[in-house]
Design an enzyme around this catalytic site. Structure first.
Site, short mmCIF file in Angstrom:
data_model
loop_
_atom_site.label_atom_id
_atom_site.label_comp_id
_atom_site.label_asym_id
_atom_site.label_seq_id
_atom_site.Cartn_x
_atom_site.Cartn_y
_atom_site.Cartn_z
N LYS A 66 0.84 -1.20 0.00
CA LYS A 66 0.00 0.00 0.00
C LYS A 66 0.88 1.25 0.00
CE LYS A 66 -3.53 2.33 2.71
NZ LYS A 66 -4.38 2.30 3.90
N GLU A 68 11.01 -4.57 3.76
CA GLU A 68 11.05 -5.99 3.41
C GLU A 68 10.66 -6.20 1.94
OE1 GLU A 68 9.60 -4.68 6.09
OE2 GLU A 68 9.56 -6.08 7.79
N GLY A 116 -4.59 -2.03 5.25
CA GLY A 116 -3.85 -3.21 4.77
C GLY A 116 -4.47 -4.51 5.22
N ARG A 117 -4.86 -4.60 6.48
CA ARG A 117 -5.38 -5.87 7.00
C ARG A 117 -6.81 -6.15 6.56
NH1 ARG A 117 -3.84 -2.19 10.69
NH2 ARG A 117 -5.39 -1.24 12.05
N GLU A 157 -3.49 -5.98 15.40
CA GLU A 157 -3.02 -4.70 14.87
C GLU A 157 -4.15 -3.65 14.95
OE1 GLU A 157 0.31 -3.97 11.67
OE2 GLU A 157 -1.59 -4.00 10.61
N HIS A 182 -2.81 -32.46 19.97
CA HIS A 182 -1.63 -33.20 20.41
C HIS A 182 -0.49 -32.25 20.74
CE1 HIS A 182 -3.66 -36.89 19.13
NE2 HIS A 182 -4.12 -36.13 18.14
N LYS A 221 10.14 0.00 13.10
CA LYS A 221 10.63 0.20 11.73
C LYS A 221 11.73 1.25 11.73
CE LYS A 221 6.25 -0.54 9.29
NZ LYS A 221 5.25 0.09 8.45
O1 F6P Z 1 3.82 -2.92 9.73
C1 F6P Z 1 2.48 -2.79 9.65
C2 F6P Z 1 1.98 -2.55 8.28
O2 F6P Z 1 1.93 -1.19 8.10
C3 F6P Z 1 0.63 -3.22 8.10
O3 F6P Z 1 -0.41 -2.47 8.60
C4 F6P Z 1 0.59 -3.45 6.64
O4 F6P Z 1 -0.37 -4.40 6.28
C5 F6P Z 1 2.01 -3.89 6.39
O5 F6P Z 1 2.78 -3.10 7.25
C6 F6P Z 1 2.49 -3.74 4.96
O6 F6P Z 1 2.41 -2.43 4.54
P1 F6P Z 1 2.48 -2.05 3.01
O7 F6P Z 1 1.34 -2.71 2.32
O8 F6P Z 1 2.42 -0.57 2.97
O9 F6P Z 1 3.79 -2.57 2.48
#
Ligand code: F6P
Length: 500
Positions: A210, A216, A271-272, A357, A388, A491
Site C-alpha cells: 500500500k 522488506e 492493509g489488513r 493490529e 496433540h 521500523k
Molecule cells: O507494519 C504494519 C503494516 O503497516 C501493516 O499495517 C501493513 O499491512 C504492512 O505493514 C504492509 O504495509 P504495506 O502494504 O504498505 O507494504
C-alpha cells in the site's frame, strides 16, 4: 457523521456488565460448569448456512441482555452504519475504512471525501479480470511467449496474509499448472529458495505494498529482479512480467514498474482489510476471476446481514460482544481460534494481524488512557493436530481462555470416515474444553462456528464476519481500529541500525 471514541467504562451499562460477570463467576464457583441453555445462545443464520453455538460460553440470558444494552449505549448500530457508509471512522488518519465498498455491487454508490468510490473499485476489478482471463487463456506470457507457471507475491502484513490464506484455502480449485508463492520476510532464505526453483521467463511478479515504502518488500523485489536480469531477462521483458498494487503509484514507477502494470489501492482501504482489493490479485490469477468474484459475493452477503440484521440476531455483532465479554469484562487474556478444516490452516495468522493490529491499543484516538483490557492475544491453529500440542494447557492449565472452534459440516472430499472423525473430535473438544477439569471451576469459554459447506463464497462470508467483529470490538471499546501507530517505532529503529 463521525463518532468520537467513548471508553467502555464510561458507558451507563458498564456497571451492569460488571455485576453480571460477578454473578456468573459465583454460579460457576458454586455449581461448576455453567450451561447456558437459552436458545438465544445459538445464532443460526439459515440463509447464509452459518451457525454460532455459544452454549458453552460463560453467559446466561441476563448477561446477554446486558451485553445488548451495552452495545446500544455504545451506539454500535449507528457506528456500523457510519463505517459502511464511508464516514471518517479512522480519526487519527482522517480516513474512512471502506473495505465494505470493495465487494459492493456496481449499482451501489458509496461516497467518501466527496467521491463515489464504487466506480473506482469496479474499474480495478475489471482490470483484474482482464489479467486473470489473459493468463488463463495463455495470452499473458513471459519473455519470448513462455507460458507462465509461477506467480510470486512480494508483500508483507496485509499485503501478504489475506491472499496467502485464500490461495491456500482454495488451492483445490486452482489449475495444477499454476503455482503461487508468497515472499514476505526480509530473511534472505525465502528469496534464495525461490531463486533456486523458479524460471524467470515463466514467472509473474506482483509487488504488493500500500505504501510502497516497506523495507522488506522493496528489498525482496530488488533481489529477485536483479536475479532475473542476471539470468538473462532484458529490462523490458522483466518489466512486462511485473505488476504492482499500491496506493502510491509514483513510488512504484520510480522503483521501475511500468505505469500500465500498476493497480491502485486507496487510503480508505486498511492493509489488513485489503484482500478484496487488487491485493487479492494472486487469488484471481491463480483461481481465475470467477472464484475471486464468488468470494466477493460471499463477503457482500455477510455485509448485508451485518448491515440489516437486528442486534440480537447479528452474527458479527454477537461475535464482537462475546469478545468484549470474555476479553474485557471477564478479563481472559487470550483467544484461541482452532479450525477443524485443513483449508483454514492459515486462518489464525490472518486473524492475528486483523485483530491485534486493529485493537491492540491502550488509548482512545484523542489520547485518553484506557483502564481496561482491550484486544486479547489471538493464537491457535488446526484441529486435530493441535489437540496433540497445546490442548493440554487449554484443558488443565491455569489460565481461562476463550476459544472459537471452526468446522464445516459437509466435506468436499470422498473420505467420509475422516470427516466423521474430524467432526467427532471438534464436538468432543468443545465439550471437554468447556468443562470443569480436575477441580478447576469453569474451564474455558467455547464457541463453535459451524459452516454448512466450504467454498469461495463461504470463505468470503467468514472473513467479512471477522472483519466486522474486529471493527465492532474497537467501536465498543473506544478504540480506533484502523490505524497502527505502534508498529512505526520498530521500523524506524531497524532502519537506523541498518545504516549504522
Ligand atoms: O507494519 C504494519 C503494516 O503497516 C501493516 O499495517 C501493513 O499491512 C504492512 O505493514 C504492509 O504495509 P504495506 O502494504 O504498505 O507494504
Amino acid at each position: 457523521m463521525s463518532f468520537p471514541e467513548i471508553p467502555a467504562d464510561q458507558s451507563p451499562e458498564w456497571s451492569s456488565l460488571q455485576s453480571a460477570a460477578a454473578r456468573i463467576r459465583h454460579r460457576i464457583r458454586d455449581d461448576g460448569v455453567l450451561r447456558h441453555c437459552d436458545p438465544a445462545a445459538v445464532l443460526a443464520i439459515e440463509e447464509l448456512g452459518i451457525e454460532l453455538d455459544g452454549t458453552r460460553q460463560w453467559l446466561d440470558a441476563a448477561a446477554l441482555d446486558s451485553l445488548h444494552a451495552f452495545a446500544r449505549a455504545q451506539q454500535l448500530e449507528a457506528r456500523r452504519d457510519a463505517l459502511l457508509g464511508g464516514a471518517l471512522v479512522n480519526h487519527s488518519e482522517r480516513r474512512a475504512a471502506l473495505h465494505g465498498a470493495l465487494r459492493s455491487p456496481k449499482t451501489a454508490s458509496i461516497v467518501s471525501g466527496g467521491q463515489d468510490v464504487v466506480p473506482l473499485v469496479h474499474a480495478t476489478l475489471a482490470r483484474m479480470r482482464e489479467l486473470a482471463d489473459a493468463l488463463h487463456a495463455g495470452r499473458l506470457t513471459g519473455a519470448g511467449g513462455t507460458p507462465i507457471t509461477d506467480i510470486v507475491n512480494i508483500g508483507i502484513g496485509g499485503s501478504d496474509l489475506g491472499p496467502r490464506l485464500v490461495c491456500d484455502a482454495l488451492q483445490d480449485e486452482a489449475p495444477d499448472h499454476l503455482r503461487v508463492h508468497f515472499l514476505s520476510n526480509v530473511d534472505g532464505t525465502g528469496a534464495a529458495r525461490l531463486m533456486r526453483k523458479l524460471r524467470p521467463a515463466a514467472t509473474l511478479f506482483i509487488v504488493s505494498s500500500k505504501s510502497f515504502a516497506t523495507r522488506e518488500t522493496r528489498l525482496n523485489a530488488k533481489t529477485l529482479f536483479a536475479w532475473c536480469l542476471a539470468s538473462g531477462l532484458s529490462a523490458s521483458e522483466l518489466q512486462a512480467q511485473v505488476f504492482a498494487v499500491t496506493a502510491r503509484p509514483a513510488a512504484a514507477e520510480e522503483f521501475g514498474i511500468a505505469a500500465d502494470n500498476i493497480l491502485p489501492l486507496w487510503d480508505w482501504v486498511g492493509g489488513r482489510f485489503s484482500v478484496w482489493s487488487a491485493i487479492g490479485l494472486p487469488v484471481a490469477l491463480q483461481l481465475g476471476y470467477r472464484k475471486f468474484e464468488e468470494m466477493l459475493a460471499g463477503a457482500a452477503a455477510m455485509d448485508q446481514h451485518f448491515a440489516k440484521a437486528e442486534l440480537e440476531q447479528n452474527l458479527p455483532m454477537r461475535m464482537a460482544l462475546l469478545a468484549i465479554w470474555n476479553g474485557t469484562v471477564l478479563n481472559m487474556p487470550s483467544h484461541c481460534a482452532v479450525a477443524y478444516d485443513d483449508r483454514l490452516r492459515l486462518f489464525v495468522d490472518w486473524l492475528q494481524q486483523l485483530e491485534m493490529e486493529s485493537n491492540g491499543k491502550g488509548r482512545t484516538a484523542s489520547g485518553e488512557r484506557l483502564a481496561y483490557a482491550t484486544s486479547q492475544v489471538v493464537w491457535g491453529g488446526l484441529g486435530t493436530n493441535d489437540q496433540h500440542a497445546y490442548f493440554q494447557l487449554l484443558r488443565e492449565g491455569t489460565r481461562e481462555t476463550s476459544i472459537d472452534l471452526l468446522c464445516v459440516q459437509q466435506p468436499s472430499h470422498a473420505c467420509a470416515e475422516h470427516h466423521v472423525a474430524l467432526l467427532a473430535n471438534a464436538r468432543a473438544q468443545a465439550d471437554a474444553l468447556a468443562d470443569r477439569v480436575g477441580g478447576r471451576a469453569g474451564g474455558n469459554a467455547v464457541s463453535v462456528l459451524s459452516m454448512k459447506k466450504f467454498d469461495p463464497h463461504m470463505l468470503g462470508m467468514l472473513l467479512s464476519a471477522f472483519e466486522h467483529r474486529t471493527a465492532m470490538i474497537g467501536a465498543a471499546l473506544g478504540i480506533n481500529s484502523f490505524d497502527q501507530p505502534g508498529v512505526e517505532l520498530g521500523k524506524q529503529m531497524a532502519a537506523a541500525l541498518e545504516q549504522a
